[in-house]
Design a protein around this motif. Structure first.
Motif, PDB file in Angstrom:
ATOM      1  N   THR A 101       0.909  -1.339  -0.676  1.00 35.13           N
ATOM      2  CA  THR A 101      -0.223  -0.084  -0.081  1.00 35.13           C
ATOM      3  C   THR A 101       0.886   1.732   0.107  1.00 35.13           C
ATOM      4  N   GLY A 102       0.021   2.498  -0.598  1.00 36.28           N
ATOM      5  CA  GLY A 102       1.371   3.373  -0.774  1.00 36.28           C
ATOM      6  C   GLY A 102       0.479   4.574  -1.511  1.00 36.28           C
ATOM      7  N   PRO A 103       1.058   6.062  -1.918  1.00 35.98           N
ATOM      8  CA  PRO A 103      -0.439   6.445  -2.964  1.00 35.98           C
ATOM      9  C   PRO A 103       0.279   6.609  -4.161  1.00 35.98           C
ATOM     10  N   THR A 104      -0.241   6.819  -5.224  1.00 31.68           N
ATOM     11  CA  THR A 104       0.502   6.448  -6.585  1.00 31.68           C
ATOM     12  C   THR A 104       2.108   7.356  -6.766  1.00 31.68           C
ATOM     13  N   GLY A 105       2.834   6.684  -7.462  1.00 34.51           N
ATOM     14  CA  GLY A 105       4.263   6.660  -7.677  1.00 34.51           C
ATOM     15  C   GLY A 105       4.804   5.961  -5.906  1.00 34.51           C
ATOM     16  N   SER A 106       4.650   5.344  -5.191  1.00 36.17           N
ATOM     17  CA  SER A 106       5.625   5.034  -4.231  1.00 36.17           C
ATOM     18  C   SER A 106       6.498   3.975  -4.692  1.00 36.17           C
TER      19      SER A 106
END
Length: 548
Positions: free
Chosen positions: A322-327
Motif C-alpha cells: 500500500t501507498g500513494p501513486t508513485g511510491s
C-alpha cells in the motif's frame, strides 16, 4: 551480454547440449533470487566461453557471427550510417556496398530494428553478431553523443513557419511531424529523459508558451520553454510515433511508443488530453534496465525483508502493498513475483498497464473499455488453474471480493491498495464492504511504503547538528541538477497479521486499536523508518516529513 534475453539464451544452450540441465536450472534459480542474469553467471564461471555463446546465438537467429570485430573503422565506413541512427539502433557498420550494409549489432534479438534501420537508410541492412563489448567501444569511439543542446536545436527552428497550422489536415500534420527539426527536438527530449531516469515527460501548451517538464526522483523539473507555435507539430510527432489519430484533437487518446535509446528498447506510454490552448501530452517512461526487479535491490530492512519473504512463500492468503501513486508499489510486487516464481508455478497477473515483461509470467493488461476489468480478469484467472495471482490494484468491492475468494480457495494473491499506512488497509477493506471475518481469514501481511529522495553523494555536506535528526543537508551540483538529491530510496512499514490482530479484525475494532496491536506485535512506523534513513545520512528530514 544480451542480459534481457538471459532465460531464452540459457534454454538455447541447454537444448544445444552446451549446458547441462541441472546447471541451467541452477543458473535460472539464481537469476530469479539475485537478479543477476544467468547468462552472465555462466560466462563468469567458465561454464561456456564467449565465442561459443555468440556463435550459438547467431546460428539460432540465422545470422552471421564474426570473432574479428575491428578496433577502428575507416572514415568512409563510419559515414555509411548517420551518428544518431547508429546510436539509436545500437549498430556500427562492418561492410558497406551498393547492395546494402552489414552492421554489428548490440542486440541481435531486436531484428525488427534491422527493418526500421533499412527504412531509415533507404538500403538493405543485415545484422551481424559480434562481441557486444567491442561493438560498444566502436560506438563510443566513432559515434559519440553529439554535444547538441536543446538550445542549439531550437535556434535552428523558425516558429513563425508553424504559426499558421491550427486548422491543418491530418496529412498536413503528418508532414509537419516528419520535418527534421521537429524529429530532432522530440528525439533529444526523449533521450534526455531516459538518461536522467525520468519517470514521466510532460508537454504542456499555454497561451504564451509550450512548456516541457520531466519528473525525476518524483519531482517535476522544467526542461525548456518553447514558442507555442511548436506545440502542434511536436504533439503531432508524438502521435505519429504512437500510431494515434493525428487529426483527433477533441478527445483524450492513449497509446504506446516503442523508443530505442543506445540500442536498448524503452517503452513509452502516451496520454493526450485536450486543454484550452491545445493538447497536453504526458509520457510514462518504462525503462526495464533502470529498474532492478528483485527483493535484494529494494534495500528492505532485515526484519521487513524476512516478513515479506515469509508472507509470499505461503501457499495461500493475501499480501497487500500500500501507498500513494508513485511510491513503487508495482516494482515491489514484481520483485516479489520474481522471488517466488518457479517453473512448476502458474503465475497470472492483471495490470493496468503491464509495465514490465517478466519471463515465465502470464501478464494480462486490463481493458475496461472492452469489459476486461480487474474483476473480470480475476474471475477468468480462477478458471486457469493458477498458483499465484497478482492484481495490479483493488479499486472496488467486486475485485476485493474475488481476491478474497481466490485466497480462500488456495491461491496466493498479491495486490496493491491506496491507504495511508498498513493498519489502514484493514479499515479500507471493511469500508469497501468486505466482511471482517473474511479479512481475518485471508489477509497475511501488509507492506506500506514511500519513496523519498536520496541525498546526492557528490555534493552532500554534514549538517553539523545531529541533535535535531536532520542528518545531512543537500547543497546541489551538476550531477544532481542543482537539486541536492540523486535517486530515491524506499522506507517501509510492515504489518504481520497475528492471531491477536485477527481477533480484533473480526470484532470490528477501530483503526487506532488495530494500530496499537500492530505496534505491540512489532510494527515499525513509516516515520521511524524515515528518521532512521535521516540518521544514516541517506535523506533529509524535509523529505521524510513530506512523505510520512
Amino acid at each position: 551480454m544480451f542480459e534481457r534475453h538471459s532465460p531464452a539464451i540459457v534454454a538455447l544452450l541447454r537444448e544445444r547440449g552446451l549446458l547441462a540441465a541441472p546447471a541451467a536450472a541452477a543458473l535460472l534459480d539464481e537469476e530469479r533470487t539475485t537478479g543477476k542474469p544467468a547468462v552472465r553467471l555462466a560466462l563468469e564461471r567458465g561454464l561456456i566461453d564467449k565465442p561459443q555463446l555468440l556463435g550459438t546465438v547467431a546460428e539460432a537467429l540465422g545470422l552471421e557471427w564474426t570473432a574479428d570485430v575491428p578496433g577502428r573503422l575507416p572514415a568512409v565506413l563510419v559515414a555509411a550510417i548517420p551518428a544518431d541512427q547508429a546510436r539509436a539502433f545500437g549498430v556500427v557498420p562492418l561492410r558497406a556496398g551498393t547492395a546494402g550494409v552489414d552492421v554489428l549489432c548490440l542486440d541481435p534479438f531486436a531484428q525488427l530494428g534491422a527493418a526500421d534501420l533499412a527504412f531509415a537508410l533507404g538500403r538493405a541492412v543485415r545484422f551481424v553478431v559480434g562481441d557486444p563489448e567491442r561493438i560498444a567501444a566502436l560506438l563510443a569511439a566513432h559515434y559519440a553523443v553529439e554535444e547538441t543542446s536543446l538550445a542549439d536545436v531550437l535556434a535552428g527552428l523558425k516558429p513563425e513557419e508553424y504559426a499558421a497550422n491550427a486548422a491543418a489536415s491530418a496529412a498536413e500534420l503528418e508532414a509537419l511531424a516528419g520535418q527534421s527539426p521537429i524529429i530532432r527536438l522530440v528525439n533529444l527530449v526523449l533521450a534526455q529523459a531516459v538518461r536522467d531516469h525520468a519517470s514521466d515527460v510532460h508537454f504542456e501548451p499555454f497561451e504564451q508558451e509550450f512548456r516541457l517538464r520531466s519528473r525525476v526522483d518524483g519531482v517535476l523539473r522544467e526542461v525548456v520553454r518553447v514558442p507555442p507555435a511548436l506545440a502542434l507539430p511536436v504533439t503531432a510527432r508524438l502521435k505519429v510515433l504512437a500510431n494515434l489519430n493525428v487529426a483527433e484533437r477533441r478527445l483524450p487518446q492513449d497509446g504506446r511508443i516503442p523508443f530505442t535509446n543506445g540500442g536498448r528498447p524503452v517503452d513509452l506510454r502516451i496520454s493526450t488530453l485536450p486543454t484550452q490552448f491545445g493538447e497536453s501530452v504526458v509520457l510514462r517512461v518504462l525503462d526495464q534496465t533502470a529498474v532492478a526487479l528483485d527483493l535484494a535491490s529494494l534495500a528492505l530492512p532485515e526484519r521487513v525483508h524476512r516478513g515479506v519473504e515469509a508472507a509470499i512463500q505461503r501457499p495461500n492468503g493475501v499480501f497487500v502493498v500500500t501507498g500513494p501513486t508513485g511510491s513503487g508499489k508495482t516494482t515491489t510486487l514484481y520483485a516479489c513475483l520474481r522471488a517466488i516464481h518457479r517453473p512448476e508455478f502458474k503465475v497470472l497477473t492483471a495490470e493496468d498497464p503491464v509495465e514490465y515483461e517478466i519471463e515465465g509470467l502470464m501478464q494480462v493488461p486490463v481493458n475496461p473499455v472492452a469489459g476486461l476489468t480487474f474483476a473480470a480478469a480475476l474471475r477468468a484467472f480462477l478458471r486457469q488453474d493458477p498458483d499465484v495471482i497478482m492484481v495490479g490494484e483493488i479499486r472496488d468491492v467486486e475485485t476485493a471480493q474475488i481476491a478474497i475468494q481466490a485466497a480462500l480457495t488456495g491461491h496466493l494473491v498479491l495486490t496493491t491498495l491506496h491507504t495511508n499506512d498498513a493498519p489502514g488497509t484493514i479499515t479500507r477493506l471493511v469500508d469497501m464492504g468486505i466482511e471482517p471475518f473474511l479479512i481475518a481469514s485471508t489477509l497475511e501481511a501488509v507492506l506500506a511504503q514511500r519513496l523519498v529522495r536520496r541525498i546526492c553523494p557528490v555534493c552532500r555536506a554534514p549538517d553539523g547538528n545531529r541533535a535535531d535528526r536532520r542528518g545531512q543537508r543537500e547543497r546541489g551540483c551538476e550531477r544532481c541538477g542543482g537539486s541536492g538529491y540523486k535517486g530515491r530510496l524506499g522506507i517501509f512499514e510492515f504489518l504481520r497479521v497475528t492471531e491477536a490482530l485477527r481477533e480484533l479484525i473480526t470484532a470490528r475494532a477501530p483503526t487506532y486499536r488495530l494500530r496499537e496491536q500492530a505496534l505491540a506485535d512489532g510494527l515499525g512506523p513509516l516515520r521511524e523508518a524515515g528518521l532512521a534513513a535521516v540518521q544514516a545520512g541517506l535523506t533529509t528530514a524535509e523529505e521524510v516529513l513530506k512523505s510520512t
